[in-house]
Design a protein around this motif. Structure first.
Motif, PDB file in Angstrom:
ATOM      1  N   ILE A 195      -1.997   1.736  15.639  1.00 47.54           N
ATOM      2  CA  ILE A 195      -3.279   1.922  14.961  1.00 47.54           C
ATOM      3  C   ILE A 195      -3.169   3.013  13.901  1.00 47.54           C
ATOM      4  CG2 ILE A 195      -5.672   2.685  15.268  1.00 47.54           C
ATOM      5  CD1 ILE A 195      -5.672   1.312  17.969  1.00 47.54           C
ATOM      6  N   ALA A 196      -2.487   4.099  14.225  1.00 46.86           N
ATOM      7  CA  ALA A 196      -2.328   5.199  13.269  1.00 46.86           C
ATOM      8  C   ALA A 196      -1.531   4.757  12.040  1.00 46.86           C
ATOM      9  CB  ALA A 196      -1.650   6.386  13.937  1.00 46.86           C
ATOM     10  N   LEU A 197      -0.473   3.991  12.237  1.00 44.25           N
ATOM     11  CA  LEU A 197       0.312   3.502  11.102  1.00 44.25           C
ATOM     12  C   LEU A 197      -0.501   2.541  10.232  1.00 44.25           C
ATOM     13  CD1 LEU A 197       3.802   2.938  12.724  1.00 44.25           C
ATOM     14  CD2 LEU A 197       3.186   4.634  11.019  1.00 44.25           C
ATOM     15  N   THR A 198      -1.286   1.697  10.865  1.00 41.96           N
ATOM     16  CA  THR A 198      -2.149   0.791  10.118  1.00 41.96           C
ATOM     17  C   THR A 198      -3.190   1.571   9.328  1.00 41.96           C
ATOM     18  OG1 THR A 198      -1.867  -0.852  11.863  1.00 41.96           O
ATOM     19  CG2 THR A 198      -3.687  -1.197  10.327  1.00 41.96           C
ATOM     20  N   LEU A 199      -3.776   2.564   9.959  1.00 42.48           N
ATOM     21  CA  LEU A 199      -4.766   3.399   9.288  1.00 42.48           C
ATOM     22  C   LEU A 199      -4.143   4.144   8.110  1.00 42.48           C
ATOM     23  CD1 LEU A 199      -7.727   3.817  10.295  1.00 42.48           C
ATOM     24  CD2 LEU A 199      -7.013   6.102  10.882  1.00 42.48           C
ATOM     25  N   PHE A 200      -2.927   4.646   8.293  1.00 41.53           N
ATOM     26  CA  PHE A 200      -2.245   5.353   7.215  1.00 41.53           C
ATOM     27  C   PHE A 200      -1.972   4.429   6.033  1.00 41.53           C
ATOM     28  CE2 PHE A 200       1.717   6.966   5.244  1.00 41.53           C
ATOM     29  CZ  PHE A 200       1.219   8.187   4.792  1.00 41.53           C
ATOM     30  N   SER A 201      -1.573   3.196   6.315  1.00 39.47           N
ATOM     31  CA  SER A 201      -1.323   2.256   5.223  1.00 39.47           C
ATOM     32  C   SER A 201      -2.623   1.883   4.508  1.00 39.47           C
ATOM     33  CB  SER A 201      -0.605   1.014   5.729  1.00 39.47           C
ATOM     34  OG  SER A 201      -1.395   0.339   6.665  1.00 39.47           O
ATOM     35  N   ILE A 202      -3.723   1.780   5.258  1.00 39.66           N
ATOM     36  CA  ILE A 202      -5.015   1.508   4.633  1.00 39.66           C
ATOM     37  C   ILE A 202      -5.436   2.668   3.745  1.00 39.66           C
ATOM     38  CG2 ILE A 202      -7.490   1.249   5.131  1.00 39.66           C
ATOM     39  CD1 ILE A 202      -6.657  -0.395   7.596  1.00 39.66           C
ATOM     40  N   ILE A 203      -5.213   3.888   4.206  1.00 37.96           N
ATOM     41  CA  ILE A 203      -5.547   5.063   3.397  1.00 37.96           C
ATOM     42  C   ILE A 203      -4.713   5.088   2.121  1.00 37.96           C
ATOM     43  CG2 ILE A 203      -5.397   7.592   3.340  1.00 37.96           C
ATOM     44  CD1 ILE A 203      -6.256   7.538   6.305  1.00 37.96           C
ATOM     45  N   LEU A 204      -3.423   4.757   2.222  1.00 34.34           N
ATOM     46  CA  LEU A 204      -2.580   4.704   1.023  1.00 34.34           C
ATOM     47  C   LEU A 204      -3.054   3.632   0.047  1.00 34.34           C
ATOM     48  CD1 LEU A 204       1.051   5.180   2.370  1.00 34.34           C
ATOM     49  CD2 LEU A 204      -0.307   6.760   1.017  1.00 34.34           C
ATOM     50  N   LEU A 205      -3.451   2.489   0.566  1.00 38.42           N
ATOM     51  CA  LEU A 205      -3.965   1.413  -0.272  1.00 38.42           C
ATOM     52  C   LEU A 205      -5.255   1.831  -0.971  1.00 38.42           C
ATOM     53  CD1 LEU A 205      -3.644  -1.578  -1.138  1.00 38.42           C
ATOM     54  CD2 LEU A 205      -5.128  -2.134   0.798  1.00 38.42           C
ATOM     55  N   ILE A 206      -6.143   2.466  -0.242  1.00 36.68           N
ATOM     56  CA  ILE A 206      -7.392   2.934  -0.837  1.00 36.68           C
ATOM     57  C   ILE A 206      -7.118   4.003  -1.897  1.00 36.68           C
ATOM     58  CG2 ILE A 206      -9.503   4.247  -0.328  1.00 36.68           C
ATOM     59  CD1 ILE A 206      -9.612   2.731   2.334  1.00 36.68           C
ATOM     60  N   ALA A 207      -6.185   4.891  -1.624  1.00 35.79           N
ATOM     61  CA  ALA A 207      -5.839   5.933  -2.605  1.00 35.79           C
ATOM     62  C   ALA A 207      -5.242   5.311  -3.868  1.00 35.79           C
ATOM     63  CB  ALA A 207      -4.861   6.924  -1.993  1.00 35.79           C
ATOM     64  N   PHE A 208      -4.481   4.238  -3.701  1.00 36.25           N
ATOM     65  CA  PHE A 208      -3.903   3.567  -4.859  1.00 36.25           C
ATOM     66  C   PHE A 208      -4.981   2.854  -5.671  1.00 36.25           C
ATOM     67  CE2 PHE A 208      -1.832  -0.160  -6.808  1.00 36.25           C
ATOM     68  CZ  PHE A 208      -0.947   0.511  -7.640  1.00 36.25           C
ATOM     69  N   ILE A 209      -5.940   2.239  -5.002  1.00 33.94           N
ATOM     70  CA  ILE A 209      -6.997   1.512  -5.693  1.00 33.94           C
ATOM     71  C   ILE A 209      -7.944   2.469  -6.418  1.00 33.94           C
ATOM     72  CG2 ILE A 209      -9.031   0.045  -5.331  1.00 33.94           C
ATOM     73  CD1 ILE A 209      -7.447  -1.339  -3.091  1.00 33.94           C
ATOM     74  N   PHE A 210      -8.340   3.546  -5.752  1.00 34.77           N
ATOM     75  CA  PHE A 210      -9.285   4.500  -6.329  1.00 34.77           C
ATOM     76  C   PHE A 210      -8.574   5.747  -6.846  1.00 34.77           C
ATOM     77  CE2 PHE A 210     -11.937   2.369  -3.010  1.00 34.77           C
ATOM     78  CZ  PHE A 210     -12.818   1.752  -3.876  1.00 34.77           C
ATOM     79  N   ARG A 211      -7.594   5.577  -7.690  1.00 35.34           N
ATOM     80  CA  ARG A 211      -6.823   6.710  -8.209  1.00 35.34           C
ATOM     81  C   ARG A 211      -7.674   7.715  -8.964  1.00 35.34           C
ATOM     82  NH1 ARG A 211      -2.342   3.679 -11.319  1.00 35.34           N
ATOM     83  NH2 ARG A 211      -2.765   1.891 -10.034  1.00 35.34           N
ATOM     84  N   LYS A 212      -8.603   7.239  -9.741  1.00 34.98           N
ATOM     85  CA  LYS A 212      -9.383   8.119 -10.607  1.00 34.98           C
ATOM     86  C   LYS A 212     -10.503   8.847  -9.852  1.00 34.98           C
ATOM     87  CE  LYS A 212      -7.598   6.396 -14.501  1.00 34.98           C
ATOM     88  NZ  LYS A 212      -7.081   7.011 -15.637  1.00 34.98           N
ATOM     89  N   ARG A 213     -10.961   8.271  -8.749  1.00 36.23           N
ATOM     90  CA  ARG A 213     -12.087   8.846  -8.003  1.00 36.23           C
ATOM     91  C   ARG A 213     -11.574   9.562  -6.756  1.00 36.23           C
ATOM     92  NH1 ARG A 213     -14.947   3.325  -7.716  1.00 36.23           N
ATOM     93  NH2 ARG A 213     -13.656   2.575  -9.387  1.00 36.23           N
ATOM     94  N   LYS A 214     -11.199  10.791  -6.926  1.00 35.98           N
ATOM     95  CA  LYS A 214     -10.598  11.558  -5.834  1.00 35.98           C
ATOM     96  C   LYS A 214     -11.600  11.865  -4.723  1.00 35.98           C
ATOM     97  CE  LYS A 214      -6.711  12.962  -8.179  1.00 35.98           C
ATOM     98  NZ  LYS A 214      -5.584  12.150  -7.932  1.00 35.98           N
ATOM     99  N   LYS A 215     -12.868  12.099  -5.082  1.00 40.43           N
ATOM    100  CA  LYS A 215     -13.866  12.417  -4.063  1.00 40.43           C
ATOM    101  C   LYS A 215     -14.127  11.217  -3.162  1.00 40.43           C
ATOM    102  CE  LYS A 215     -16.346  16.040  -6.488  1.00 40.43           C
ATOM    103  NZ  LYS A 215     -17.628  16.481  -7.041  1.00 40.43           N
ATOM    104  N   SER A 216     -14.116  10.025  -3.726  1.00 42.19           N
ATOM    105  CA  SER A 216     -14.324   8.825  -2.919  1.00 42.19           C
ATOM    106  C   SER A 216     -13.172   8.627  -1.936  1.00 42.19           C
ATOM    107  CB  SER A 216     -14.436   7.593  -3.813  1.00 42.19           C
ATOM    108  OG  SER A 216     -15.527   7.701  -4.672  1.00 42.19           O
ATOM    109  N   VAL A 217     -11.960   8.822  -2.415  1.00 42.46           N
ATOM    110  CA  VAL A 217     -10.779   8.682  -1.550  1.00 42.46           C
ATOM    111  C   VAL A 217     -10.828   9.713  -0.428  1.00 42.46           C
ATOM    112  CG1 VAL A 217      -8.267   8.888  -1.470  1.00 42.46           C
ATOM    113  CG2 VAL A 217      -9.355   7.708  -3.363  1.00 42.46           C
ATOM    114  N   LEU A 218     -11.185  10.927  -0.758  1.00 42.02           N
ATOM    115  CA  LEU A 218     -11.260  11.982   0.245  1.00 42.02           C
ATOM    116  C   LEU A 218     -12.340  11.670   1.291  1.00 42.02           C
ATOM    117  CD1 LEU A 218     -10.144  14.728   1.099  1.00 42.02           C
ATOM    118  CD2 LEU A 218     -11.949  15.773  -0.270  1.00 42.02           C
ATOM    119  N   ALA A 219     -13.487  11.194   0.840  1.00 41.84           N
ATOM    120  CA  ALA A 219     -14.581  10.869   1.766  1.00 41.84           C
ATOM    121  C   ALA A 219     -14.192   9.722   2.695  1.00 41.84           C
ATOM    122  CB  ALA A 219     -15.831  10.513   0.977  1.00 41.84           C
TER     123      ALA A 219
END
Length: 71
Positions: free
Chosen positions: A12-36
Motif C-alpha cells: 500500500i505504501a509503495l502504491t501510495l508513493f507512486s500515486i504521489i509521484l504521478l500527482i506531482a508530475f501532473i501538477f508541476r506548476k501548482r506546488k500547494k495543490s501537490v503538497l495538500a
C-alpha cells in the motif's frame, strides 16, 4: 503485526508513493495543490494503519457471532 500484514502495508505504501509521484508530475506548476494532496494521502495512510487493529477485532467478533448462530 504479522509478516503478511507488513507486506500488505508495504505494498500500500509503495502504491501510495507512486500515486504521489504521478500527482506531482501532473501538477508541476501548482506546488500547494501537490503538497495538500500529499499531506491528505499520508494522513489517510497513517490513520488506516492506526485503525487496522480495531477493524481486525471487529471483523473477528462479527465472524464469531455468525459462527455461533450457525452452530
Amino acid at each position: 503485526m504479522t509478516p503478511a500484514e507488513l507486506i500488505y502495508f508495504s505494498v500500500i505504501a509503495l502504491t501510495l508513493f507512486s500515486i504521489i509521484l504521478l500527482i506531482a508530475f501532473i501538477f508541476r506548476k501548482r506546488k500547494k495543490s501537490v503538497l495538500a494532496i500529499t499531506i491528505l494521502l499520508v494522513i489517510s495512510y497513517i490513520s488506516y494503519i492506526a485503525y487496522y487493529p480495531t477493524l481486525k477485532i471487529k471483523t473477528h467478533a462479527e465472524r464469531y457471532i455468525q459462527l455461533e448462530t450457525y452452530l
